[in-house]
Design an enzyme around this catalytic site. Structure first.
Site, PDB file in Angstrom:
ATOM      1  N   ASP A   8     -27.291 -16.332 -47.547  1.00  0.00           N
ATOM      2  CA  ASP A   8     -26.742 -17.467 -46.816  1.00  0.00           C
ATOM      3  C   ASP A   8     -27.950 -18.183 -46.204  1.00  0.00           C
ATOM      4  O   ASP A   8     -29.028 -17.592 -46.092  1.00  0.00           O
ATOM      5  CB  ASP A   8     -25.784 -16.946 -45.738  1.00  0.00           C
ATOM      6  N   ASP A  10     -27.899 -20.988 -43.243  1.00  0.00           N
ATOM      7  CA  ASP A  10     -27.817 -21.241 -41.802  1.00  0.00           C
ATOM      8  C   ASP A  10     -27.581 -19.940 -41.039  1.00  0.00           C
ATOM      9  O   ASP A  10     -26.526 -19.329 -41.186  1.00  0.00           O
ATOM     10  CB  ASP A  10     -26.667 -22.214 -41.501  1.00  0.00           C
ATOM     11  N   ILE A  46     -18.186 -22.466 -42.498  1.00  0.00           N
ATOM     12  CA  ILE A  46     -17.028 -23.335 -42.740  1.00  0.00           C
ATOM     13  C   ILE A  46     -17.549 -24.748 -43.016  1.00  0.00           C
ATOM     14  O   ILE A  46     -18.491 -25.199 -42.370  1.00  0.00           O
ATOM     15  CB  ILE A  46     -16.126 -23.351 -41.475  1.00  0.00           C
ATOM     16  N   ARG A  48     -18.018 -28.895 -43.325  1.00  0.00           N
ATOM     17  CA  ARG A  48     -18.098 -29.891 -42.259  1.00  0.00           C
ATOM     18  C   ARG A  48     -16.718 -30.359 -41.813  1.00  0.00           C
ATOM     19  O   ARG A  48     -16.395 -30.348 -40.616  1.00  0.00           O
ATOM     20  CB  ARG A  48     -18.913 -31.089 -42.770  1.00  0.00           C
ATOM     21  N   ASN A 119     -26.641 -30.059 -46.722  1.00  0.00           N
ATOM     22  CA  ASN A 119     -28.023 -30.282 -46.298  1.00  0.00           C
ATOM     23  C   ASN A 119     -28.971 -29.172 -46.759  1.00  0.00           C
ATOM     24  O   ASN A 119     -30.165 -29.216 -46.441  1.00  0.00           O
ATOM     25  CB  ASN A 119     -28.090 -30.397 -44.769  1.00  0.00           C
TER      26      ASN A 119
HETATM   27  C1  BG6 Z   1     -22.740 -23.811 -43.285  1.00  0.00           C
HETATM   28  C2  BG6 Z   1     -22.728 -23.670 -41.785  1.00  0.00           C
HETATM   29  O1  BG6 Z   1     -23.893 -23.237 -43.791  1.00  0.00           O
HETATM   30  O2  BG6 Z   1     -22.695 -25.182 -43.663  1.00  0.00           O
HETATM   31  C3  BG6 Z   1     -21.545 -24.419 -41.200  1.00  0.00           C
HETATM   32  O3  BG6 Z   1     -22.659 -22.299 -41.437  1.00  0.00           O
HETATM   33  C4  BG6 Z   1     -21.550 -25.872 -41.673  1.00  0.00           C
HETATM   34  O4  BG6 Z   1     -21.607 -24.354 -39.793  1.00  0.00           O
HETATM   35  C5  BG6 Z   1     -21.565 -25.903 -43.193  1.00  0.00           C
HETATM   36  O5  BG6 Z   1     -20.427 -26.569 -41.189  1.00  0.00           O
HETATM   37  C6  BG6 Z   1     -21.604 -27.317 -43.758  1.00  0.00           C
HETATM   38  O6  BG6 Z   1     -22.830 -27.896 -43.443  1.00  0.00           O
HETATM   39  P1  BG6 Z   1     -23.202 -29.405 -43.653  1.00  0.00           P
HETATM   40  O7  BG6 Z   1     -24.701 -29.413 -43.428  1.00  0.00           O
HETATM   41  O8  BG6 Z   1     -22.838 -29.784 -45.052  1.00  0.00           O
HETATM   42  O9  BG6 Z   1     -22.464 -30.198 -42.636  1.00  0.00           O
HETATM   43 MG    MG Z   2     -24.687 -18.584 -41.804  1.00  0.00          MG
END
Ligand code: BG6
Ligand code: MG
Length: 220
Positions: A8, A10, A46, A48, A119
């Site tokens: 994973d 984040d 989860i 966005r 991202n």
């Molecule tokens: C996950 C995070 O990796 O990515 C979540 O744990 C987040 O908190 C999800 O909502 C979506 O991310 P992003 O960068 O596409 O908004």
């Molecule tokens: Mg994570």
């Protein structure tokens, strides 16, 4: 030994879980909803839009906004989040991770990424880790965020390995459930995680000999 280790992003590779929280907290505050770190635990892994739905529900505001307003709230959160990513650099990689990635390469163990974040590519770039991953599952092609195993299964498919031959590493309860449902062995970073095959207090404890021993004990 495992054929692949799938990470994973984040909260495992870098501490962006906290930056997600700060951005959501600001948006939530603007619409009169207070969120704390406990709610943030439920947002990890989860998508966005699903995160926004949970925040609105937590403030009893799930019916107050049109689809278009919700999309704008999510876009503003993302703009705040992306701005905060400017502070990321190779020094932002969590303890133990860079050494483990290098050792997996030496051991000829494939390395994958399973993040539902859109991202993810720019974060790996900022961390200087793009070349350390053999395959990154594309979050834009995923229908269901964790706890559904879809993103982990996509990572295994991209690496060309069966889930039963892989270890997955996660910091979120939803992520652990996704790993377990995919048929991989789960490593959980964080003391409160449930249902993990191996639980570690932080990434600093993560290293190849430990993963190898863990794999052998699970297969003896
Ligand atoms: C996950 C995070 O990796 O990515 C979540 O744990 C987040 O908190 C999800 O909502 C979506 O991310 P992003 O960068 O596409 O908004
Ligand atoms: Mg994570």
């Amino acid at each position: 030994k495992p054929q692949a280790v799938i990470f994973d992003l984040d909260g495992v590779v870098t501490d962006t879980a906290y930056l997600h929280f700060l951005a959501w907290q600001r948006i939530a505050h603007e619409i009169g909803i207070a969120i704390d770190e406990q709610i943030n635990e439920q947002l990890k892994g989860i998508s966005r839009m699903d995160s926004l739905e949970r925040i609105l529900r937590c403030g009893g505001a799930e019916h107050r906004y049109s689809e278009q307003e919700k999309r704008r709230l999510a876009e503003r959160k993302n703009a705040l989040y992306v701005a905060s990513l400017q502070q990321l650099n190779p020094g932002s990689v969590l303890p133990g991770i860079a050494a483990l990635l290098a050792e997996l390469r030496r051991q000829d163990v494939r390395v994958g990424l399973a993040s539902v974040s859109l991202n993810a590519p720019r974060i790996l770039e900022a961390l200087g880790l793009v070349d350390q991953f053999d395959f990154c599952a594309d979050a834009s092609r995923i229908q269901r965020s964790k706890p559904d195993p879809e993103i982990f299964i996509a990572a295994c498919a991209g690496l060309g390995v069966a889930p039963a031959n892989c270890i997955g590493i996660e910091d979120a309860q939803a992520g652990i459930e996704a790993i377990n449902a995919s048929g991989m062995l789960s490593v959980g970073i964080g003391v409160q995680l449930e249902g993990v095959d191996l639980r570690l207090p932080s990434t600093a404890e993560l290293n190849w000999p430990l993963l190898q021993t863990f794999w052998l004990t699970q297969h003896s």
